[in-house]
Motif scaffolding. Sequence first.
Motif, PDB file in Angstrom:
ATOM      1  N   ASP A  69      10.640  42.595  50.161  1.00 22.11           N
ATOM      2  CA  ASP A  69       9.272  42.385  49.677  1.00 22.11           C
ATOM      3  C   ASP A  69       9.258  42.430  48.146  1.00 22.11           C
ATOM      4  OD1 ASP A  69       6.568  42.332  49.172  1.00 22.11           O
ATOM      5  OD2 ASP A  69       6.065  43.870  50.643  1.00 22.11           O
ATOM      6  N   PRO A  70       8.859  41.342  47.485  1.00 18.36           N
ATOM      7  CA  PRO A  70       8.845  41.341  46.015  1.00 18.36           C
ATOM      8  C   PRO A  70       7.726  42.205  45.418  1.00 18.36           C
ATOM      9  CG  PRO A  70       7.961  39.272  46.848  1.00 18.36           C
ATOM     10  CD  PRO A  70       8.462  40.052  48.040  1.00 18.36           C
ATOM     11  N   GLY A  71       6.762  42.610  46.248  1.00 14.87           N
ATOM     12  CA  GLY A  71       5.659  43.442  45.755  1.00 14.87           C
ATOM     13  C   GLY A  71       5.450  44.648  46.635  1.00 14.87           C
ATOM     14  N   PRO A  72       6.377  45.624  46.611  1.00 16.43           N
ATOM     15  CA  PRO A  72       6.208  46.803  47.462  1.00 16.43           C
ATOM     16  C   PRO A  72       4.850  47.467  47.229  1.00 16.43           C
ATOM     17  CG  PRO A  72       8.323  46.862  46.340  1.00 16.43           C
ATOM     18  CD  PRO A  72       7.540  45.723  45.762  1.00 16.43           C
ATOM     19  N   ASP A  73       4.232  47.898  48.331  1.00 14.95           N
ATOM     20  CA  ASP A  73       2.924  48.569  48.301  1.00 14.95           C
ATOM     21  C   ASP A  73       1.788  47.660  47.831  1.00 14.95           C
ATOM     22  OD1 ASP A  73       3.729  51.063  49.315  1.00 14.95           O
ATOM     23  OD2 ASP A  73       4.447  51.669  47.349  1.00 14.95           O
ATOM     24  N   ASP A  74       2.043  46.376  47.638  1.00 18.38           N
ATOM     25  CA  ASP A  74       0.992  45.444  47.240  1.00 18.38           C
ATOM     26  C   ASP A  74       0.877  44.353  48.306  1.00 18.38           C
ATOM     27  OD1 ASP A  74      -0.742  43.607  46.142  1.00 18.38           O
ATOM     28  OD2 ASP A  74       0.249  43.558  44.181  1.00 18.38           O
ATOM     29  N   PRO A  75      -0.154  44.437  49.176  1.00 17.00           N
ATOM     30  CA  PRO A  75      -0.285  43.447  50.247  1.00 17.00           C
ATOM     31  C   PRO A  75      -0.591  42.037  49.752  1.00 17.00           C
ATOM     32  CG  PRO A  75      -2.172  44.914  50.243  1.00 17.00           C
ATOM     33  CD  PRO A  75      -1.204  45.434  49.229  1.00 17.00           C
ATOM     34  N   ASN A  76      -0.891  41.899  48.456  1.00 19.69           N
ATOM     35  CA  ASN A  76      -1.171  40.577  47.902  1.00 19.69           C
ATOM     36  C   ASN A  76       0.094  39.829  47.500  1.00 19.69           C
ATOM     37  OD1 ASN A  76      -4.043  40.862  48.038  1.00 19.69           O
ATOM     38  ND2 ASN A  76      -3.863  42.310  46.346  1.00 19.69           N
ATOM     39  N   ILE A  77       1.224  40.531  47.440  1.00 19.04           N
ATOM     40  CA  ILE A  77       2.508  39.911  47.094  1.00 19.04           C
ATOM     41  C   ILE A  77       3.441  40.149  48.273  1.00 19.04           C
ATOM     42  CG2 ILE A  77       4.435  39.863  45.480  1.00 19.04           C
ATOM     43  CD1 ILE A  77       2.539  41.137  43.397  1.00 19.04           C
ATOM     44  N   SER A  78       3.785  39.072  48.981  1.00 17.11           N
ATOM     45  CA  SER A  78       4.552  39.206  50.219  1.00 17.11           C
ATOM     46  C   SER A  78       5.876  38.472  50.161  1.00 17.11           C
ATOM     47  CB  SER A  78       3.742  38.641  51.394  1.00 17.11           C
ATOM     48  OG  SER A  78       2.545  39.341  51.548  1.00 17.11           O
ATOM     49  N   ASP A 104       2.153  43.005  73.265  1.00 14.18           N
ATOM     50  CA  ASP A 104       3.137  43.185  72.204  1.00 14.18           C
ATOM     51  C   ASP A 104       3.115  44.629  71.709  1.00 14.18           C
ATOM     52  OD1 ASP A 104       3.946  40.544  72.272  1.00 14.18           O
ATOM     53  OD2 ASP A 104       2.831  39.951  70.485  1.00 14.18           O
ATOM     54  N   GLU A 105       4.209  45.033  71.079  1.00 18.72           N
ATOM     55  CA  GLU A 105       4.294  46.356  70.462  1.00 18.72           C
ATOM     56  C   GLU A 105       4.507  46.166  68.972  1.00 18.72           C
ATOM     57  OE1 GLU A 105       6.444  50.563  71.247  1.00 18.72           O
ATOM     58  OE2 GLU A 105       7.792  48.843  71.238  1.00 18.72           O
ATOM     59  N   ILE A 106       3.742  46.911  68.170  1.00 15.88           N
ATOM     60  CA  ILE A 106       3.871  46.865  66.718  1.00 15.88           C
ATOM     61  C   ILE A 106       4.430  48.203  66.264  1.00 15.88           C
ATOM     62  CG2 ILE A 106       2.659  46.639  64.521  1.00 15.88           C
ATOM     63  CD1 ILE A 106       0.519  45.005  66.124  1.00 15.88           C
ATOM     64  N   ILE A 107       5.548  48.150  65.552  1.00 16.30           N
ATOM     65  CA  ILE A 107       6.194  49.355  65.017  1.00 16.30           C
ATOM     66  C   ILE A 107       5.935  49.402  63.513  1.00 16.30           C
ATOM     67  CG2 ILE A 107       8.377  50.580  64.670  1.00 16.30           C
ATOM     68  CD1 ILE A 107       7.616  50.313  67.628  1.00 16.30           C
ATOM     69  N   VAL A 108       5.328  50.498  63.049  1.00 11.49           N
ATOM     70  CA  VAL A 108       5.032  50.677  61.637  1.00 11.49           C
ATOM     71  C   VAL A 108       6.049  51.659  61.057  1.00 11.49           C
ATOM     72  CG1 VAL A 108       3.273  51.320  59.944  1.00 11.49           C
ATOM     73  CG2 VAL A 108       2.591  50.247  62.108  1.00 11.49           C
ATOM     74  N   LEU A 109       6.794  51.198  60.068  1.00 14.62           N
ATOM     75  CA  LEU A 109       7.816  52.031  59.445  1.00 14.62           C
ATOM     76  C   LEU A 109       7.172  53.090  58.558  1.00 14.62           C
ATOM     77  CD1 LEU A 109       9.338  49.488  60.462  1.00 14.62           C
ATOM     78  CD2 LEU A 109      11.017  50.016  58.724  1.00 14.62           C
ATOM     79  N   PRO A 110       7.902  54.165  58.249  1.00 14.52           N
ATOM     80  CA  PRO A 110       7.338  55.256  57.448  1.00 14.52           C
ATOM     81  C   PRO A 110       6.805  54.770  56.111  1.00 14.52           C
ATOM     82  CG  PRO A 110       9.440  55.905  58.378  1.00 14.52           C
ATOM     83  CD  PRO A 110       9.282  54.440  58.648  1.00 14.52           C
ATOM     84  N   GLY A 111       5.745  55.408  55.676  1.00 10.47           N
ATOM     85  CA  GLY A 111       5.151  55.081  54.391  1.00 10.47           C
ATOM     86  C   GLY A 111       3.681  55.427  54.376  1.00 10.47           C
ATOM     87  N   LYS A 112       3.065  55.179  53.246  1.00  2.57           N
ATOM     88  CA  LYS A 112       1.633  55.388  53.072  1.00  2.57           C
ATOM     89  C   LYS A 112       0.994  54.007  53.014  1.00  2.57           C
ATOM     90  CE  LYS A 112      -1.307  58.435  50.445  1.00  2.57           C
ATOM     91  NZ  LYS A 112      -1.404  59.242  49.224  1.00  2.57           N
ATOM     92  N   TYR A 113       0.076  53.749  53.934  1.00  2.97           N
ATOM     93  CA  TYR A 113      -0.557  52.445  54.060  1.00  2.97           C
ATOM     94  C   TYR A 113      -1.980  52.524  53.533  1.00  2.97           C
ATOM     95  CZ  TYR A 113       3.555  51.058  56.529  1.00  2.97           C
ATOM     96  OH  TYR A 113       4.863  50.769  56.824  1.00  2.97           O
ATOM     97  N   THR A 114      -2.261  51.745  52.484  1.00  7.61           N
ATOM     98  CA  THR A 114      -3.564  51.752  51.830  1.00  7.61           C
ATOM     99  C   THR A 114      -3.997  50.316  51.569  1.00  7.61           C
ATOM    100  OG1 THR A 114      -2.616  51.800  49.614  1.00  7.61           O
ATOM    101  CG2 THR A 114      -3.061  53.927  50.629  1.00  7.61           C
ATOM    102  N   GLY A 115      -5.241  50.170  51.172  1.00 10.02           N
ATOM    103  CA  GLY A 115      -5.736  48.877  50.712  1.00 10.02           C
ATOM    104  C   GLY A 115      -6.057  47.893  51.821  1.00 10.02           C
ATOM    105  N   ARG A 116      -6.380  46.685  51.380  1.00  8.93           N
ATOM    106  CA  ARG A 116      -6.766  45.598  52.285  1.00  8.93           C
ATOM    107  C   ARG A 116      -5.693  45.391  53.354  1.00  8.93           C
ATOM    108  NH1 ARG A 116      -5.523  40.395  52.366  1.00  8.93           N
ATOM    109  NH2 ARG A 116      -4.420  40.526  50.396  1.00  8.93           N
ATOM    110  N   GLY A 117      -6.129  45.301  54.591  1.00 10.07           N
ATOM    111  CA  GLY A 117      -5.209  45.114  55.710  1.00 10.07           C
ATOM    112  C   GLY A 117      -4.741  46.419  56.336  1.00 10.07           C
ATOM    113  N   ASN A 118      -5.098  47.538  55.698  1.00 11.01           N
ATOM    114  CA  ASN A 118      -4.723  48.850  56.223  1.00 11.01           C
ATOM    115  C   ASN A 118      -5.933  49.771  56.367  1.00 11.01           C
ATOM    116  OD1 ASN A 118      -1.847  48.383  56.397  1.00 11.01           O
ATOM    117  ND2 ASN A 118      -1.860  48.402  54.168  1.00 11.01           N
ATOM    118  N   MET A 119      -7.126  49.188  56.311  1.00 10.50           N
ATOM    119  CA  MET A 119      -8.376  49.905  56.560  1.00 10.50           C
ATOM    120  C   MET A 119      -9.243  48.996  57.437  1.00 10.50           C
ATOM    121  SD  MET A 119      -9.467  51.534  52.895  1.00 10.50           S
ATOM    122  CE  MET A 119      -9.135  50.132  51.843  1.00 10.50           C
ATOM    123  N   ASN A 120     -10.159  49.603  58.181  1.00  8.37           N
ATOM    124  CA  ASN A 120     -10.989  48.824  59.104  1.00  8.37           C
ATOM    125  C   ASN A 120     -10.113  47.927  59.981  1.00  8.37           C
ATOM    126  OD1 ASN A 120     -13.539  49.826  58.516  1.00  8.37           O
ATOM    127  ND2 ASN A 120     -13.808  48.411  56.808  1.00  8.37           N
TER     128      ASN A 120
END
Length: 178
Positions: A69-78, A104-120
């Motif tokens: 991921d070229p933009g870690p922790d930034d969902p706008n850069i994928s 389907d099963e979704i596996i979320v790797l360790p980390g802190k998920y914030t911002g757009r796409g990780n709320m609501n």
Amino acid sequence: GVAALILSIDPNLTSSEVKNIMADSVLDLGTSGWDESYGYGCLDAYEAVSLALNPRELTIYVDANAPSDPGPDDPNISDSLEDGSKEHPFDTIQEAINYSMFKDEIIVLPGKYTGRGNMNIDFSGKAITLRSQDGPEGCIIDCQSQNRAFYFNKSEGSHSIIDGFTISNGKAVNGGGI
């Protein structure tokens, strides 16, 4: 008629689960996604029955800090190759849910998920499993006192599963977590 066929295969499915099987079985016509001319497309009865009989049960991955991921922790850069695979996981939980299909099963790797796409986060009535890889200590959804973590409003049933997350700083009139 197609809903009746699906229910004849598994009468325990909820109306939302039947709807999602049908939505996952549509042949998209015209512009990708919903459009004024074709709506969501043409329902493929054979594909819907096939999916009900043999759910694909794909494993989809989410990692906000993936090495590719070229933009870690930034969902706008994928990652340009982002496809939900282990090698090219999605940046956000919502992306993975949007991509997912029945069972389907979704596996979320360790980390802190914030911002757009990780709320609501909206399951859209899907019968899927969302699970953290290593448990709630290492997988945190931080709503930053802006929103709730999950929004279940489309008749999600007992097959819509969330497992192994810590939810912090949720904010909503009813249910800051869910």
